[in-house]
Design a protein around this motif. Structure first.
Motif, PDB file in Angstrom:
ATOM      1  N   LEU A 191      -5.042   2.613   1.638  1.00  0.00           N
ATOM      2  CA  LEU A 191      -4.902   4.395   1.376  1.00  0.00           C
ATOM      3  C   LEU A 191      -3.583   4.681   1.862  1.00  0.00           C
ATOM      4  CD1 LEU A 191      -8.612   5.143   2.356  1.00  0.00           C
ATOM      5  CD2 LEU A 191      -7.789   5.003   0.169  1.00  0.00           C
ATOM      6  N   TRP A 192      -3.319   4.049   3.013  1.00  0.00           N
ATOM      7  CA  TRP A 192      -2.143   4.459   3.816  1.00  0.00           C
ATOM      8  C   TRP A 192      -1.531   3.466   4.445  1.00  0.00           C
ATOM      9  CZ3 TRP A 192       0.014   9.270   3.709  1.00  0.00           C
ATOM     10  CH2 TRP A 192       0.890   9.522   4.714  1.00  0.00           C
ATOM     11  N   LYS A 193      -0.389   3.269   4.080  1.00  0.00           N
ATOM     12  CA  LYS A 193       0.417   1.914   4.854  1.00  0.00           C
ATOM     13  C   LYS A 193       1.753   2.637   5.819  1.00  0.00           C
ATOM     14  CE  LYS A 193       2.121   1.014   0.362  1.00  0.00           C
ATOM     15  NZ  LYS A 193       2.130   0.359  -0.648  1.00  0.00           N
ATOM     16  N   PRO A 194       1.867   1.894   6.899  1.00  0.00           N
ATOM     17  CA  PRO A 194       2.877   2.335   7.578  1.00  0.00           C
ATOM     18  C   PRO A 194       4.284   2.054   7.144  1.00  0.00           C
ATOM     19  CG  PRO A 194       1.964   0.356   8.471  1.00  0.00           C
ATOM     20  CD  PRO A 194       1.147   0.672   7.301  1.00  0.00           C
ATOM     21  N   SER A 195       5.447   2.997   7.322  1.00  0.00           N
ATOM     22  CA  SER A 195       6.654   2.813   6.940  1.00  0.00           C
ATOM     23  C   SER A 195       7.658   2.510   7.867  1.00  0.00           C
ATOM     24  CB  SER A 195       7.012   4.206   6.274  1.00  0.00           C
ATOM     25  OG  SER A 195       6.429   4.488   5.078  1.00  0.00           O
ATOM     26  N   GLY A 196       8.442   1.400   7.664  1.00  0.00           N
ATOM     27  CA  GLY A 196       9.408   1.200   8.558  1.00  0.00           C
ATOM     28  C   GLY A 196      10.615   2.231   8.504  1.00  0.00           C
ATOM     29  N   ALA A 197      11.635   1.919   9.428  1.00  0.00           N
ATOM     30  CA  ALA A 197      12.630   2.816   9.525  1.00  0.00           C
ATOM     31  C   ALA A 197      13.388   3.072   8.107  1.00  0.00           C
ATOM     32  CB  ALA A 197      13.833   2.387  10.431  1.00  0.00           C
ATOM     33  N   GLU A 198      13.485   1.990   7.212  1.00  0.00           N
ATOM     34  CA  GLU A 198      14.195   1.845   5.934  1.00  0.00           C
ATOM     35  C   GLU A 198      13.262   2.230   4.589  1.00  0.00           C
ATOM     36  OE1 GLU A 198      17.715   1.064   5.538  1.00  0.00           O
ATOM     37  OE2 GLU A 198      17.395   1.580   7.659  1.00  0.00           O
ATOM     38  N   GLU A 199      12.024   2.789   5.115  1.00  0.00           N
ATOM     39  CA  GLU A 199      11.327   3.109   3.896  1.00  0.00           C
ATOM     40  C   GLU A 199      10.884   4.667   4.163  1.00  0.00           C
ATOM     41  OE1 GLU A 199       8.681  -1.078   3.663  1.00  0.00           O
ATOM     42  OE2 GLU A 199       8.392   0.179   5.193  1.00  0.00           O
ATOM     43  N   PRO A 200      10.525   5.227   3.050  1.00  0.00           N
ATOM     44  CA  PRO A 200      10.130   6.773   2.933  1.00  0.00           C
ATOM     45  C   PRO A 200       8.935   6.967   3.927  1.00  0.00           C
ATOM     46  CG  PRO A 200       9.753   5.948   1.105  1.00  0.00           C
ATOM     47  CD  PRO A 200      10.466   4.611   1.586  1.00  0.00           C
ATOM     48  N   GLY A 201       8.780   7.960   4.391  1.00  0.00           N
ATOM     49  CA  GLY A 201       7.394   8.043   5.215  1.00  0.00           C
ATOM     50  C   GLY A 201       7.142   9.320   5.453  1.00  0.00           C
ATOM     51  N   GLY A 209       4.079   7.090   7.631  1.00  0.00           N
ATOM     52  CA  GLY A 209       3.577   6.065   6.692  1.00  0.00           C
ATOM     53  C   GLY A 209       3.649   6.619   5.389  1.00  0.00           C
ATOM     54  N   ARG A 210       3.195   5.881   4.281  1.00  0.00           N
ATOM     55  CA  ARG A 210       3.132   6.570   2.822  1.00  0.00           C
ATOM     56  C   ARG A 210       1.951   6.239   2.265  1.00  0.00           C
ATOM     57  NH1 ARG A 210       5.704   1.826   3.594  1.00  0.00           N
ATOM     58  NH2 ARG A 210       6.044   0.143   1.746  1.00  0.00           N
ATOM     59  N   PRO A 211       1.359   6.911   1.365  1.00  0.00           N
ATOM     60  CA  PRO A 211       0.238   6.696   0.636  1.00  0.00           C
ATOM     61  C   PRO A 211       0.387   5.368  -0.279  1.00  0.00           C
ATOM     62  CG  PRO A 211       1.280   8.432  -0.278  1.00  0.00           C
ATOM     63  CD  PRO A 211       2.376   8.003   0.504  1.00  0.00           C
ATOM     64  N   GLY A 212      -1.062   4.876  -0.394  1.00  0.00           N
ATOM     65  CA  GLY A 212      -1.245   3.785  -1.488  1.00  0.00           C
ATOM     66  C   GLY A 212      -1.208   4.327  -2.939  1.00  0.00           C
ATOM     67  N   TRP A 213      -1.114   3.591  -3.820  1.00  0.00           N
ATOM     68  CA  TRP A 213      -1.095   3.995  -5.262  1.00  0.00           C
ATOM     69  C   TRP A 213      -2.046   4.949  -5.332  1.00  0.00           C
ATOM     70  CZ3 TRP A 213      -2.144   0.948 -10.039  1.00  0.00           C
ATOM     71  CH2 TRP A 213      -1.875   1.538 -11.290  1.00  0.00           C
ATOM     72  N   HIS A 214      -3.450   4.209  -5.436  1.00  0.00           N
ATOM     73  CA  HIS A 214      -4.661   5.094  -5.984  1.00  0.00           C
ATOM     74  C   HIS A 214      -5.043   6.505  -5.451  1.00  0.00           C
ATOM     75  CE1 HIS A 214      -5.143   0.941  -7.341  1.00  0.00           C
ATOM     76  NE2 HIS A 214      -5.312   0.483  -5.950  1.00  0.00           N
ATOM     77  N   ILE A 215      -4.597   6.493  -4.176  1.00  0.00           N
ATOM     78  CA  ILE A 215      -4.926   8.001  -3.514  1.00  0.00           C
ATOM     79  C   ILE A 215      -4.054   8.987  -4.075  1.00  0.00           C
ATOM     80  CG2 ILE A 215      -3.233   8.192  -1.625  1.00  0.00           C
ATOM     81  CD1 ILE A 215      -6.922   9.055  -1.239  1.00  0.00           C
TER      82      ILE A 215
END
Length: 458
Positions: A191-201, A209-215
């Motif tokens: 549902l939710w996954k953590p984002s590293g510094a190089e990822e949008p969050g 973090g950022r959402p999973g696709w389905h949610i």
RNA sequence: GGCCACGUGGCGGAGUGGUGACGCAGCGGACUGCAAAUCCGUAUACCCCGGUUCGAUUCCGGGCGUGGCCUCCA
């Protein structure tokens, strides 16, 4: 009129009865905007546009809400942004990719004759709603936090799998996925996954973090259509896991027994008898097709096959579609269709689970009548409009159709005059030679009672 | 391997327990100096094997074939 729709939930054609006829609500999964959409993507867009038009006809244009989302959070977008704009800050690079791709998409589907949806929400604008839903799922025991991830606890939902009719046992038996160590069950999804510094969050109760696709779709449908709505559409390939997981999230979050009453899925598309894939080299985008064919021909070609059947996308089919449109436009000419009622058979065909091939056959049936009078021509135009066809004037259509032709009209006229002189002298050998020259120039001529006319060869 | 969909004339593609789908192409005719366009007419089909039935392309079972999902995918 009666509208029946094949409902994946019940595996049969069900009579459509909206929750609120004053506001019929439909959600269709839209694109992930990281690259040009391909012709397979166009199928649900066109199919559900026809359904949208039909619903508007039946319930009134102001009584239908059609939501088609734009997914602008996705790891494929990140990859594309890093590749195309390595010198820009990530957020800016992502914004450029999604803005440009979304614009391309909207141009493409407009060229296919699709009405704009009532709402076109973006995932990034609904992060708050997603967080809110996930919090409810955690609180009610349907989700758990593990190593910075939030996962949906699939076994916590008794009747998970109802849409695709898979039991948990079946799915586990056939599972081929490598299971992430933090999952309690192999079927649990993110549902939710953590984002590293190089990822949008985005900040959340579980960290950045950022959402999973389905949610995303669960949140956007909820915000724009409510907890329970009428129709949810999309490609058959989305049935599992995407739609199944949407249902799980929405129902468990809202405590409802259904998410949408009618689940409508379109069939798959192949190209020239083969699966479309980049490796086979037959991957074809809408954008590329529009360079060679009128968008309306693409649309008609798509609708010549019933939406639930597999469709084989071929050049031959496109050529036939152009011919059919030529014939209709030739009859309709300057008719606007205003004030005319659509043909009852066209309406009946569409009401029968969107049987567009039958509706198109009915359109052909109107050709004979349309030769007779304006009323019938007007009815043809009005009937075609239900399918989103014949929106232009005949002149515009033929001008668009002949777009590729690059012909020197003065030279053609001179040759035709020379040929007329030769014919007058009964020098048919010379006349035929001139006709061959014109043919070589890509010009087709027609001798009529009022003289010779010409047009680019079709 | 598990689950699912589909298989109709030369091609595309609806539909149905017992009559014509429709479109494209083909063929014949009209028109034309000849063509083209147009008009009129027209042949050809229901993957295979069983079963149910008075009768199946249509229902049931098996087989074969194609495709999808099970993992990002429309």
């Amino acid at each position: 009129m009666t509208l029946t729709l094949y409902n994946t939930l019940t595996r049969q054609k069900d009579v459509f009865e909206p929750i609120d006829p004053q506001n019929v609500r439909m959600y269709v999964c839209g694109p992930t905007v990281y690259d040009y959409a391909h012709i397979g993507n166009a199928r649900p867009v066109i199919v559900f546009d026809v359904l949208f038009r039909l619903l508007r006809h039946v319930y009134g244009a102001d009584h239908v809400t059609y939501v088609r989302n734009i997914t602008d959070v996705d790891d494929k977008i990140n990859a594309r942004a890093l590749r195309d704009h390595p010198d820009l800050p990530l957020n800016e690079a992502i914004a450029r990719v999604t803005a440009e791709t979304a614009r391309q998409y909207q141009d493409d589907v407009a060229a296919l004759g699709c009405l704009a949806p009532t709402v076109e929400p973006r995932a990034t604008e609904h992060i708050g709603a997603m967080v809110e839903m996930i919090e409810k799922l955690v609180a009610s025991g349907h989700a758990y936090v593990a190593e910075g991830h939030v996962l949906f606890d699939v076994p916590s939902m008794q009747d998970y799998g109802g849409l695709s009719r898979r039991s948990l046992d079946e799915m586990q038996a056939g599972a081929r996925v490598e299971v992430a160590p933090y999952k309690k069950d192999a079927m649990d999804f993110v549902l939710w996954k953590p984002s590293g510094a190089e990822e949008p969050g985005w900040e959340s109760p579980w960290g950045r973090g950022r959402p999973g696709w389905h949610i995303e779709c669960s949140a956007m449908s909820w915000k724009h259509l409510g907890e329970v709505f009428d129709i949810h559409g999309g490609g058959i390939d989305l049935q599992f896991p995407h739609h199944e997981n949407e249902i799980a999230q929405s129902r468990c979050s809202h405590g409802t027994s259904v998410m949408a009453n009618y689940w409508v899925h379109n069939g798959f598309l192949q190209v020239e008898g083969e699966k479309m894939s980049k490796s086979l080299g037959n991957f074809v985008t809408i954008h590329e097709l529009l360079a060679d064919w009128p968008g309306e021909a693409l649309r008609l070609n798509m609708l010549r096959t019933h939406y639930r059947q597999p469709i084989d996308w071929t050049v031959k089919g496109l050529e036939e579609s152009v011919k059919a449109l030529d014939a209709w436009y030739d009859l309709v000419r300057e008719e606007t269709g205003e004030g005319a009622e659509p043909d009852p058979e066209v309406l009946a065909a569409l009401g029968d689970d969107l049987n567009t091939p039958r509706a198109i056959a009915a359109l052909h049936g109107l050709r004979a009548d349309a030769k007779g009078g304006r009323g019938a021509r007007s009815r043809l135009k009005a009937s075609a409009a239900l399918l989103g066809l014949l929106p232009e004037t005949a002149d515009d259509w033929f001008a668009r159709r002949d777009l590729g032709a690059d012909i020197d009209a003065d030279a053609v006229e001179a040759l035709i005059a020379a040929r007329a002189a030769a014919r007058k002298d009964r020098d048919f050998a010379e006349a035929d030679r001139i006709r061959d020259d014109l043919d070589a120039m890509g010009v087709a001529i027609m001798d009529g009672p009022t003289g010779t006319t010409w047009e680019p060869k079709r």
